[in-house]
Design a protein around this motif. Structure first.
Motif, PDB file in Angstrom:
ATOM      1  N   UNK A  86      -1.009  -1.915 -11.084  1.00  0.00           N
ATOM      2  CA  UNK A  86      -1.641  -3.265 -11.160  1.00  0.00           C
ATOM      3  C   UNK A  86      -1.621  -3.986  -9.704  1.00  0.00           C
ATOM      4  N   UNK A  87      -0.400  -3.739  -9.248  1.00  0.00           N
ATOM      5  CA  UNK A  87      -0.235  -4.474  -7.737  1.00  0.00           C
ATOM      6  C   UNK A  87      -0.945  -3.794  -6.678  1.00  0.00           C
ATOM      7  N   UNK A  92       0.860  -1.278   0.127  1.00  0.00           N
ATOM      8  CA  UNK A  92       0.007   0.112   0.062  1.00  0.00           C
ATOM      9  C   UNK A  92       0.865   1.374   0.111  1.00  0.00           C
ATOM     10  N   UNK A  93       1.745   1.132   0.874  1.00  0.00           N
ATOM     11  CA  UNK A  93       2.732   2.326   0.944  1.00  0.00           C
ATOM     12  C   UNK A  93       3.477   2.706  -0.605  1.00  0.00           C
ATOM     13  N   UNK A  94       3.937   1.353  -0.948  1.00  0.00           N
ATOM     14  CA  UNK A  94       4.679   1.603  -2.441  1.00  0.00           C
ATOM     15  C   UNK A  94       3.896   2.060  -3.401  1.00  0.00           C
ATOM     16  N   UNK A 136       4.315   5.526  -5.461  1.00  0.00           N
ATOM     17  CA  UNK A 136       4.693   5.633  -6.811  1.00  0.00           C
ATOM     18  C   UNK A 136       3.479   6.518  -7.617  1.00  0.00           C
ATOM     19  N   UNK A 137       2.234   6.320  -6.955  1.00  0.00           N
ATOM     20  CA  UNK A 137       1.110   7.337  -7.417  1.00  0.00           C
ATOM     21  C   UNK A 137       1.506   8.920  -7.082  1.00  0.00           C
ATOM     22  N   UNK A 138       2.037   9.254  -5.943  1.00  0.00           N
ATOM     23  CA  UNK A 138       2.474  10.682  -5.600  1.00  0.00           C
ATOM     24  C   UNK A 138       3.675  11.035  -6.649  1.00  0.00           C
ATOM     25  N   UNK A 139       4.214  10.128  -6.843  1.00  0.00           N
ATOM     26  CA  UNK A 139       5.511  10.296  -7.791  1.00  0.00           C
ATOM     27  C   UNK A 139       5.270  10.503  -9.207  1.00  0.00           C
ATOM     28  N   UNK A 178       5.854   1.511 -18.176  1.00  0.00           N
ATOM     29  CA  UNK A 178       5.567   0.302 -17.873  1.00  0.00           C
ATOM     30  C   UNK A 178       5.632   0.083 -16.132  1.00  0.00           C
ATOM     31  N   UNK A 179       6.533   0.771 -15.747  1.00  0.00           N
ATOM     32  CA  UNK A 179       6.973   0.823 -14.265  1.00  0.00           C
ATOM     33  C   UNK A 179       5.629   1.165 -13.416  1.00  0.00           C
ATOM     34  N   UNK A 180       5.038   2.482 -13.667  1.00  0.00           N
ATOM     35  CA  UNK A 180       3.891   2.892 -13.259  1.00  0.00           C
ATOM     36  C   UNK A 180       2.826   2.065 -13.445  1.00  0.00           C
TER      37      UNK A 180
END
Length: 196
Positions: A194-195, A75-77, A81-84, A187-189
């Protein structure tokens, strides 16, 4: 007349010879050992059962805690990621292209120097996109003592160049590198979303 004969007699006569049974010492010791063994065995079984139950509870608690920790990490990751994501998009959309534009001429000069060392006293040809030669001419005349023929090709996309020194030829494609970085970031985002 009394009704005593109708009622059961609860008085026990301990001295009644039919009730008294005497045991010798060996039989009494055997009886005590059997009782001790049965008590010890029952206590051992209770202890093993209690330990197994306690171990099961500890394992269940540990599994729940690990699951909570894993969920919290993912959840933190995901949130990080979404904030970055806006920063990554800005980096790829604005900063990297500007950096590539600034390093384009430097990259071409370095490639030409490398090729010139390998192909000494050979003619040099540099094919670049339209509108780039004005920026490159002063740098080329400053960096190289031999003449470099500079040709603009309108069909060549921005960020690309073709270098020829003697028989050696190299292509510079900064836009393909930028596109590759952009695809990798997308691709990373996508995978991070997805995770979560």
């Amino acid at each position: 007349m009394t009704i005593a004969h109708l009622l059961e007699d609860f008085e026990i006569n301990l001295m009644d010879p039919s009730r008294v049974r005497l045991m010798d010492e060996d039989t009494l010791e055997e009886y005590r050992l059997t009782a001790f063994e049965q008590g010890y065995s029952a206590g051992w079984d209770d202890a093993v059962s209690a330990r197994s139950e306690e171990q099961g509870q500890l394992n269940a608690t540990l599994a729940r805690n690990l699951e909570d920790l894993s969920f919290t990490y993912h959840e933190a990751l995901s949130q990080m990621t979404q904030s970055l994501e806006p920063m990554f998009k800005s980096l790829i959309g604005t900063v990297l292209p500007q950096t590539m534009d600034r390093s384009y001429t430097h990259h071409i000069v370095e490639q030409l120097k490398s090729m010139a060392r390998e192909q000494v006293a050979q003619p040099a040809l540099l094919i670049v996109p339209s509108g780039v030669s004005a920026t490159l001419k002063p740098i080329l005349s400053e960096e190289f003592s031999f003449p470099v023929q500079l040709v603009e090709e309108s069909s060549l996309p921005a960020g690309q160049a073709c270098l020829r020194v003697g028989t050696a030829e190299r292509d510079v494609d900064c836009s393909a590198l930028l596109s590759s970085i952009s695809d990798a970031m997308d691709s990373f985002l996508h995978q991070a979303k997805e995770v979560s």
